[in-house]
Design an enzyme around this catalytic site. Structure first.
Site, short mmCIF file in Angstrom:
data_model
loop_
_atom_site.label_atom_id
_atom_site.label_comp_id
_atom_site.label_asym_id
_atom_site.label_seq_id
_atom_site.Cartn_x
_atom_site.Cartn_y
_atom_site.Cartn_z
N ARG A 83 -12.74 6.29 -0.25
CA ARG A 83 -11.94 5.15 0.25
C ARG A 83 -12.13 3.92 -0.25
O ARG A 83 -13.49 3.29 -0.29
CB ARG A 83 -11.58 5.02 1.52
CG ARG A 83 -11.11 6.36 2.27
CD ARG A 83 -10.52 5.90 3.68
NE ARG A 83 -9.44 5.22 3.65
CZ ARG A 83 -8.08 5.79 3.32
NH1 ARG A 83 -7.94 7.09 3.08
NH2 ARG A 83 -7.05 5.07 3.47
N CYS B 130 0.90 -1.01 -0.09
CA CYS B 130 0.11 -0.03 0.10
C CYS B 130 0.87 1.21 0.06
O CYS B 130 1.62 1.47 -0.96
CB CYS B 130 -0.89 0.00 1.07
SG CYS B 130 -2.30 0.94 0.88
N HIS C 132 -3.10 -5.67 2.55
CA HIS C 132 -2.60 -5.97 4.10
C HIS C 132 -3.37 -7.01 4.64
O HIS C 132 -3.75 -7.97 4.01
CB HIS C 132 -3.39 -4.70 4.99
CG HIS C 132 -2.77 -3.39 4.44
ND1 HIS C 132 -1.67 -2.69 5.04
CD2 HIS C 132 -3.47 -2.49 3.72
CE1 HIS C 132 -1.69 -1.62 4.61
NE2 HIS C 132 -2.85 -1.35 3.64
N1 GLN Z 1 -2.05 6.78 2.24
C1 GLN Z 1 -2.23 5.75 1.30
C2 GLN Z 1 -3.74 5.76 0.85
O1 GLN Z 1 -4.60 6.01 1.48
C3 GLN Z 1 -2.00 4.45 1.73
C4 GLN Z 1 -2.84 3.93 2.67
C5 GLN Z 1 -2.21 2.79 3.25
O2 GLN Z 1 -1.01 2.19 3.15
N2 GLN Z 1 -3.16 1.70 3.81
O3 GLN Z 1 -3.77 5.60 -0.48
#
Ligand code: GLN
Length: 262
Positions: free
Chosen positions: A127, A93, A211
């Site tokens: 998101r 990520c 993740h």
């Molecule tokens: N900040 C990044 C995003 O929101 C990475 C987030 C993450 O590592 N889960 O895209």
């Protein structure tokens, strides 16, 4: 018989148990009699990339990415040289995004990446969250099967044609035309929620939005990373079976539970 794993910025990049990936790699090495040296390095700490066999960069929020990007960039040349020499890298990520050209945040701020991979990321206004199931890209699937020492092992690996994990990002990543993804999205969003691709593979560099942590749920990829590192260090091109019945059942349970939304 020893592998050195560098865990970079463990204090800043460790969302959703990302460090479990390092623990999984270490356990799977030790179960095979391979000694493991885990080195944790954060801002300003010395890093000897010439001693590294596997480098791990986890995920983090925009804030944490901004804090460490300058430090990471100062290591860019050594990291790039290592990658061109076959160094194994797993990035998740936020860490994955930092290998690209840039990450543009929701506020329009551009965090420059290392520019090692031809990809860029732009935050969307929604998101991308949830469980993800990916069908492995054919070349990657072949590499996974090539890792195993016997046909019995290959047979159990055949069942693992997928990757599973959990994503939570606003960044949408777009790969340059010379880069291959890890696979095709069967459920979830993946790189950008638009092209049905997830992750990236370049040489021995793997980037993913999964993740979860990623490797305990996907032991076949853990073994591929170990095999690639081992091959580079000792010229040994296979790994032995660990009897992953529980891991395979857990992996398949996620697939039966979440299925496909395609
Ligand atoms: N900040 C990044 C995003 O929101 C990475 C987030 C993450 O590592 N889960 O895209």
């Amino acid at each position: 018989m020893k592998l050195t794993i560098y865990h970079l910025y463990p204090d800043l990049l460790d969302l959703y148990g990302d460090r479990g990936n390092v623990l999984a790699l270490a356990a799977r090495c030790r179960w095979r009699g391979i000694e493991v040296d885990i080195r944790r390095a954060s801002l300003g700490d010395p890093i000897d990339f010439s001693a590294a066999d596997i480098v791990f960069l986890g995920g983090g929020s925009d804030r944490e990415q901004s804090i460490l990007v300058e430090d990471l960039s100062s290591r860019g040349t050594d990291l790039r040289d290592g990658i061109e020499d076959g160094l194994v890298l797993l990035t998740i990520c936020g860490g994955y995004q930092l290998l690209g050209q840039y990450y543009q945040t929701g506020e329009g701020k551009k965090i420059p990446g290392l520019g090692i991979l031809d990809l860029y990321t732009v935050a969307g206004n929604k998101r991308l969250i949830g469980n993800v199931i990916i069908e492995l890209e054919p070349e990657l699937k072949k590499n996974v099967l090539d890792s195993y020492a016997s046909s019995v092992e290959e047979e159990s690996a055949q069942k693992l044609n997928t990757l599973v994990g959990f994503e939570n990002h606003s960044g949408k990543t777009y790969l340059g035309s010379n880069l291959r993804p890890l696979g095709k999205v069967l459920r979830g969003y993946g790189n950008n929620g638009e092209d049905d691709e997830e992750g990236v593979r370049y040489k021995n560099v793997f980037g993913t939005y999964l993740h979860g942590p990623f490797l305990p749920k996907n032991p076949h990829i853990a073994d591929l990373l170990i095999r690639l590192a081992w091959e580079r260090r000792e010229n040994v091109s296979t790994v032995s079976l660990l009897g992953d019945n529980m891991e395979i059942v857990a992996h398949q349970a996620i697939i039966s539970r979440f299925g496909s939304n395609r």
